[in-house]
Design a protein around this motif. Structure first.
Motif, PDB file in Angstrom:
ATOM      1  N   SER A 166       0.854  -1.198   0.000  1.00 11.87           N
ATOM      2  CA  SER A 166       0.000   0.000   0.000  1.00 11.87           C
ATOM      3  C   SER A 166       0.885   1.241   0.000  1.00 11.87           C
ATOM      4  CB  SER A 166      -0.944  -0.020   1.210  1.00 11.87           C
ATOM      5  OG  SER A 166      -0.217   0.022   2.419  1.00 11.87           O
ATOM      6  N   ASN A 167       0.555   2.213   0.838  1.00 11.92           N
ATOM      7  CA  ASN A 167       1.333   3.450   0.909  1.00 11.92           C
ATOM      8  C   ASN A 167       1.187   4.063   2.295  1.00 11.92           C
ATOM      9  OD1 ASN A 167      -1.143   5.117   0.897  1.00 11.92           O
ATOM     10  ND2 ASN A 167      -1.303   4.384  -1.226  1.00 11.92           N
ATOM     11  N   ILE A 168       1.851   5.193   2.504  1.00 11.67           N
ATOM     12  CA  ILE A 168       1.864   5.823   3.824  1.00 11.67           C
ATOM     13  C   ILE A 168       0.482   6.286   4.247  1.00 11.67           C
ATOM     14  CG2 ILE A 168       2.407   8.108   2.883  1.00 11.67           C
ATOM     15  CD1 ILE A 168       3.619   6.594   6.245  1.00 11.67           C
ATOM     16  N   TRP A 169      -0.383   6.612   3.278  1.00 10.37           N
ATOM     17  CA  TRP A 169      -1.725   7.076   3.617  1.00 10.37           C
ATOM     18  C   TRP A 169      -2.573   5.935   4.164  1.00 10.37           C
ATOM     19  CZ3 TRP A 169      -1.549  11.981   4.060  1.00 10.37           C
ATOM     20  CH2 TRP A 169      -0.727  12.731   3.228  1.00 10.37           C
TER      21      TRP A 169
ATOM     22  N   VAL B 111     -10.780  -9.717  -0.982  1.00 10.92           N
ATOM     23  CA  VAL B 111     -10.406  -9.039   0.268  1.00 10.92           C
ATOM     24  C   VAL B 111      -8.930  -8.668   0.342  1.00 10.92           C
ATOM     25  CG1 VAL B 111     -12.250 -10.236   1.503  1.00 10.92           C
ATOM     26  CG2 VAL B 111      -9.939 -11.187   1.553  1.00 10.92           C
ATOM     27  N   ALA B 112      -8.164  -9.010  -0.675  1.00  8.24           N
ATOM     28  CA  ALA B 112      -6.719  -8.738  -0.626  1.00  8.24           C
ATOM     29  C   ALA B 112      -6.427  -7.259  -0.377  1.00  8.24           C
ATOM     30  CB  ALA B 112      -6.044  -9.192  -1.919  1.00  8.24           C
ATOM     31  N   GLY B 113      -7.262  -6.380  -0.929  1.00  3.67           N
ATOM     32  CA  GLY B 113      -7.035  -4.951  -0.753  1.00  3.67           C
ATOM     33  C   GLY B 113      -7.239  -4.479   0.668  1.00  3.67           C
ATOM     34  N   LEU B 114      -7.926  -5.284   1.485  1.00  2.00           N
ATOM     35  CA  LEU B 114      -8.163  -4.897   2.875  1.00  2.00           C
ATOM     36  C   LEU B 114      -6.983  -5.239   3.782  1.00  2.00           C
ATOM     37  CD1 LEU B 114     -11.859  -6.111   3.346  1.00  2.00           C
ATOM     38  CD2 LEU B 114     -11.062  -3.770   2.940  1.00  2.00           C
ATOM     39  N   VAL B 115      -6.108  -6.125   3.326  1.00  2.00           N
ATOM     40  CA  VAL B 115      -5.019  -6.601   4.179  1.00  2.00           C
ATOM     41  C   VAL B 115      -4.120  -5.469   4.679  1.00  2.00           C
ATOM     42  CG1 VAL B 115      -2.937  -8.020   4.250  1.00  2.00           C
ATOM     43  CG2 VAL B 115      -5.041  -8.960   3.311  1.00  2.00           C
ATOM     44  N   PRO B 116      -3.654  -4.543   3.823  1.00  2.00           N
ATOM     45  CA  PRO B 116      -2.806  -3.454   4.345  1.00  2.00           C
ATOM     46  C   PRO B 116      -3.496  -2.624   5.422  1.00  2.00           C
ATOM     47  CG  PRO B 116      -2.721  -3.522   1.947  1.00  2.00           C
ATOM     48  CD  PRO B 116      -3.820  -4.446   2.363  1.00  2.00           C
ATOM     49  N   TYR B 117      -4.810  -2.375   5.251  1.00  2.00           N
ATOM     50  CA  TYR B 117      -5.554  -1.657   6.276  1.00  2.00           C
ATOM     51  C   TYR B 117      -5.604  -2.471   7.567  1.00  2.00           C
ATOM     52  CZ  TYR B 117      -7.310   1.656   2.789  1.00  2.00           C
ATOM     53  OH  TYR B 117      -7.410   2.636   1.822  1.00  2.00           O
TER      54      TYR B 117
ATOM     55  N   VAL C 253      -5.180 -14.773   3.003  1.00  2.00           N
ATOM     56  CA  VAL C 253      -4.997 -14.201   1.667  1.00  2.00           C
ATOM     57  C   VAL C 253      -3.669 -14.653   1.077  1.00  2.00           C
ATOM     58  CG1 VAL C 253      -4.619 -12.046   0.400  1.00  2.00           C
ATOM     59  CG2 VAL C 253      -6.484 -12.202   2.058  1.00  2.00           C
ATOM     60  N   SER C 254      -2.637 -14.715   1.896  1.00  2.00           N
ATOM     61  CA  SER C 254      -1.313 -15.137   1.409  1.00  2.00           C
ATOM     62  C   SER C 254      -1.362 -16.557   0.854  1.00  2.00           C
ATOM     63  CB  SER C 254      -0.294 -15.055   2.548  1.00  2.00           C
ATOM     64  OG  SER C 254      -0.163 -13.729   3.001  1.00  2.00           O
TER      65      SER C 254
END
Length: 243
Positions: free
Chosen positions: A60-63, A188-194, A121-122
C-alpha cells in the motif's frame, strides 16, 4: 488446501503455545512481572515496527498505513474509555478480571483478526511459499502475545488452565478470518494493508498506554528497561533470520 489449513491453524495456535509457561508459574512477584512486561513490550514493538508496518507498506502506501494505525488507536482508546466502569462480574468467564486486563485481552483479540486475514490471503493467492512465510511470521508474533495474556490473567488469581484457555482463544480467532481470506483472496486482498496497519495501531496503543507504564509501577525502571531492549533485540533477530 490441506497445507494452507495446517499453516493457518499452526499460526493461530502459536498464541496458545506461547501461553504454556503460565501453566507452570505460581506466584509472580512484582519485580518478575515488571521484567516480563518489559520483555514482552520489546518483542511487540519489534514485531509491530519491523513486521506489521513494513508488510502494510509493501502492498500500500503511507496514507493507508496512517489511516489504519489511527483507526486502530482510536478503536482501542474508545474501548479503553468504555471499560473504565465495567463490572466484569457480569461476565462469568471473566469474573474478577480488572479493566486493564480486559482492555489487553480485547486489544490482542482485535489485533489478531487482520493478521489471520493476511495469512489466509497469502495462502489464497497461490504464490509459492508466500502463505508459509506469512504464517510463520505471524506465528512468531502470536507466541509472546499469548504469554502476555496468560500472565495478566494469573496475576488476577485466575486458574492456570482458565488463563491458558482464554489466551489460546485470543489467537484462535485468526482461524475464522484466515478462512475468509483464503476463500475470498481476490476480493479481500485490498483490505489486508488496512488490517495490518490497524493491528499495528492497536498494539502500539496497548504498549504505550498499558504495558510500559505497568512494567515500571514498582519504580524499578532500570531493569525493566534493559528487559525491554532485550525483548526488542530477540524479536528483531527472529524477524531477520526467519521472517
Amino acid at each position: 488446501m490441506a497445507e494452507a489449513f495446517l499453516g493457518i491453524v499452526i499460526s493461530a495456535m502459536a498464541t496458545g503455545l506461547g501461553a504454556i509457561p503460565v501453566l507452570f508459574l505460581n506466584n509472580v512477584s512484582p519485580r518478575l512481572k515488571s521484567l516480563l512486561l518489559g520483555y514482552a513490550s520489546g518483542i511487540m514493538v519489534a514485531a509491530t515496527t519491523f513486521s506489521l508496518i513494513p508488510e502494510s507498506l509493501k502492498s500500500s502506501n503511507i496514507w493507508v498505513l496512517s489511516i489504519g494505525m489511527l483507526l486502530g488507536t482510536f478503536v482501542l482508546n474508545y474501548i479503553h474509555s468504555k471499560t473504565e466502569d465495567l463490572d466484569t462480574s457480569d461476565f462469568k468467564f471473566l469474573s474478577g478480571v480488572d479493566r486493564k486486563t480486559l482492555v489487553i485481552i480485547t486489544a490482542i483479540t482485535l489485533h489478531n483478526l487482520p493478521e489471520g486475514l493476511s495469512v489466509g490471503v497469502s495462502y489464497g493467492t497461490g504464490v509459492d511459499n508466500l502463505g508459509a512465510i506469512i504464517a510463520f511470521a505471524i506465528g512468531l508474533q502470536n507466541a509472546p502475545e499469548g504469554f502476555l495474556v496468560g500472565l495478566y490473567l494469573i496475576h488476577q488469581k485466575m486458574s492456570k488452565m482458565k488463563a491458558f484457555m482464554i489466551a489460546t482463544f485470543t489467537g484462535a480467532v485468526e482461524i475464522i478470518t484466515a478462512a475468509i481470506g483464503y476463500f475470498l483472496a481476490a476480493e479481500v486482498a485490498g483490505l489486508v494493508p488496512y488490517g495490518l496497519s490497524f493491528a499495528a495501531g492497536a498494539m502500539l496503543f496497548v504498549i504505550y498506554k498499558e504495558l510500559i507504564p505497568e512494567s515500571q509501577e514498582d519504580h524499578q525502571v532500570k531493569f525493566p528497561t534493559y528487559s525491554f531492549i532485550l525483548g526488542l533485540i530477540s524479536m528483531l533477530y527472529l524477524t531477520i533470520h526467519f521472517g
